[in-house]
Design a protein around this motif. Structure first.
Motif, PDB file in Angstrom:
ATOM      1  N   TYR A   1      78.255 -47.935 -11.930  1.00 21.41           N
ATOM      2  CA  TYR A   1      79.471 -47.183 -12.276  1.00 21.41           C
ATOM      3  C   TYR A   1      79.684 -47.164 -13.782  1.00 21.41           C
ATOM      4  O   TYR A   1      79.925 -46.093 -14.369  1.00 21.41           O
ATOM      5  CB  TYR A   1      80.693 -47.784 -11.576  1.00 21.41           C
ATOM      6  N   ALA A   2      79.591 -48.315 -14.426  1.00 20.09           N
ATOM      7  CA  ALA A   2      79.873 -48.388 -15.860  1.00 20.09           C
ATOM      8  C   ALA A   2      78.907 -47.521 -16.667  1.00 20.09           C
ATOM      9  O   ALA A   2      79.320 -46.776 -17.566  1.00 20.09           O
ATOM     10  CB  ALA A   2      79.802 -49.841 -16.331  1.00 20.09           C
ATOM     11  N   GLY A   3      77.621 -47.616 -16.341  1.00 26.61           N
ATOM     12  CA  GLY A   3      76.640 -46.818 -17.076  1.00 26.61           C
ATOM     13  C   GLY A   3      76.844 -45.334 -16.879  1.00 26.61           C
ATOM     14  O   GLY A   3      76.769 -44.550 -17.838  1.00 26.61           O
ATOM     15  N   SER A   4      77.113 -44.921 -15.652  1.00 24.50           N
ATOM     16  CA  SER A   4      77.292 -43.493 -15.366  1.00 24.50           C
ATOM     17  C   SER A   4      78.576 -42.952 -15.973  1.00 24.50           C
ATOM     18  O   SER A   4      78.620 -41.805 -16.434  1.00 24.50           O
ATOM     19  CB  SER A   4      77.289 -43.271 -13.847  1.00 24.50           C
ATOM     20  N   PHE A   5      79.625 -43.770 -15.986  1.00 25.56           N
ATOM     21  CA  PHE A   5      80.881 -43.328 -16.600  1.00 25.56           C
ATOM     22  C   PHE A   5      80.685 -43.077 -18.091  1.00 25.56           C
ATOM     23  O   PHE A   5      81.180 -42.079 -18.641  1.00 25.56           O
ATOM     24  CB  PHE A   5      81.963 -44.381 -16.374  1.00 25.56           C
ATOM     25  N   ALA A   6      79.947 -43.963 -18.752  1.00 32.40           N
ATOM     26  CA  ALA A   6      79.684 -43.787 -20.187  1.00 32.40           C
ATOM     27  C   ALA A   6      78.891 -42.505 -20.436  1.00 32.40           C
ATOM     28  O   ALA A   6      79.168 -41.758 -21.378  1.00 32.40           O
ATOM     29  CB  ALA A   6      78.931 -44.999 -20.735  1.00 32.40           C
ATOM     30  N   ILE A   7      77.910 -42.238 -19.581  1.00 30.18           N
ATOM     31  CA  ILE A   7      77.111 -41.010 -19.718  1.00 30.18           C
ATOM     32  C   ILE A   7      78.000 -39.783 -19.513  1.00 30.18           C
ATOM     33  O   ILE A   7      77.893 -38.783 -20.232  1.00 30.18           O
ATOM     34  CB  ILE A   7      75.944 -41.019 -18.719  1.00 30.18           C
ATOM     35  N   GLY A   8      78.903 -39.860 -18.517  1.00 33.09           N
ATOM     36  CA  GLY A   8      79.807 -38.738 -18.264  1.00 33.09           C
ATOM     37  C   GLY A   8      80.733 -38.461 -19.428  1.00 33.09           C
ATOM     38  O   GLY A   8      80.971 -37.304 -19.788  1.00 33.09           O
ATOM     39  N   LEU A   9      81.271 -39.527 -20.037  1.00 33.69           N
ATOM     40  CA  LEU A   9      82.112 -39.353 -21.223  1.00 33.69           C
ATOM     41  C   LEU A   9      81.346 -38.651 -22.339  1.00 33.69           C
ATOM     42  O   LEU A   9      81.866 -37.744 -22.998  1.00 33.69           O
ATOM     43  CB  LEU A   9      82.608 -40.712 -21.721  1.00 33.69           C
ATOM     44  N   PHE A  10      80.110 -39.074 -22.554  1.00 37.12           N
ATOM     45  CA  PHE A  10      79.292 -38.494 -23.620  1.00 37.12           C
ATOM     46  C   PHE A  10      78.989 -37.024 -23.333  1.00 37.12           C
ATOM     47  O   PHE A  10      79.104 -36.168 -24.224  1.00 37.12           O
ATOM     48  CB  PHE A  10      77.993 -39.283 -23.762  1.00 37.12           C
ATOM     49  N   ALA A  11      78.637 -36.717 -22.074  1.00 37.32           N
ATOM     50  CA  ALA A  11      78.321 -35.330 -21.717  1.00 37.32           C
ATOM     51  C   ALA A  11      79.526 -34.431 -21.934  1.00 37.32           C
ATOM     52  O   ALA A  11      79.411 -33.318 -22.461  1.00 37.32           O
ATOM     53  CB  ALA A  11      77.848 -35.256 -20.269  1.00 37.32           C
TER      54      ALA A  11
END
Length: 234
Positions: free
Chosen positions: A139-149
């Motif tokens: 969850y944490a890794g994917s959330f960070a990627i989503g914020l960046f995208a």
């Protein structure tokens, strides 16, 4: 102009009244629910859960060997982990999306993905197994990627969504070939998930998604491969 034809740009009241603090707290509640596996996952207003695919098709009581059950559970644990990632991605992307209609598109897609999360969790329980122990990491890794995208702008945000869903669609197609032949319940779930993922990708493409550079899509595939390897086992 982005999103004018693909979806309604009107902003429902439940989106307009949320402050930044409200949205952050909602995302935190979602993260806790998704990663704990023990709390009901909150849904957006009007998002009604769909029926469990095996029940819809009248599937029950498959006979499988212990090895087949373990293998099916591993595959469905990977799919469940992927749905945890999807919730985190959509949450991060919606939070940083610039256009209200893009936010709403992410939230609607996330609502359908919640069905996937529930279905995979229910199937894991039927297989006497459980979700990945690394759920908070996913969850944490994917959330960070989503914020960046989302921070890159709406066209790239939608492009990331489209590329992700096309890769997930291919992954689910691979799982259809790897599930035990007797496991019709898992197959019904995966087939519906694949159909939904294709629809999400098509929505993003119609809405003006930018094509991601090939090195980016390769990196996405590599990262997903690591997740799949670990989630199958842990």
């Amino acid at each position: 102009m982005i999103m004018t034809k693909a979806m309604n740009t009107a902003t429902p009241p439940e989106y307009r009244q949320f402050s930044t603090t409200d949205r952050l707290l909602t995302r935190l509640d979602l993260a806790l629910a998704v990663t704990s596996g023990q709390r009901p996952v909150p849904r957006e207003t009007g998002c009604t859960p769909r029926p469990y695919p095996p029940a819809v098709h009248g599937i029950a009581g498959e006979q499988m060997s212990e090895a087949e059950v373990r293998h099916a559970a591993g595959l469905m644990r990977v799919n469940h982990a992927g749905e945890i990632c999807a919730q985190a991605l959509y949450s991060g992307q919606a939070l940083t999306a610039r256009h209200a209609s893009v936010q709403q598109a992410m939230q609607r897609a996330a609502g359908e993905e919640l069905d996937h999360l529930d279905w995979c969790a229910e199937r894991l329980a039927e297989l006497d197994s459980g979700p990945s122990k690394l759920a908070p990491v996913w969850y944490a890794g994917s959330f960070a990627i989503g914020l960046f995208a989302g921070a890159l702008g709406d066209r790239w945000n939608l492009g990331f969504l489209a590329a992700t869903e096309r890769q997930v669609e291919a992954h689910l197609d691979d799982h259809l070939g790897r599930l035990p032949a007797a496991d019709q319940a898992s197959r019904a779930i995966v087939e519906q998930m694949k159909h939904d993922e294709a629809g999400h990708a098509a929505m993003a493409e119609r809405a003006g998604a930018a094509a991601l550079p090939e090195p980016v899509t390769r990196l996405m595939a590599l990262t997903a491969g690591v997740m799949k390897f670990l989630a199958y086992r842990l």
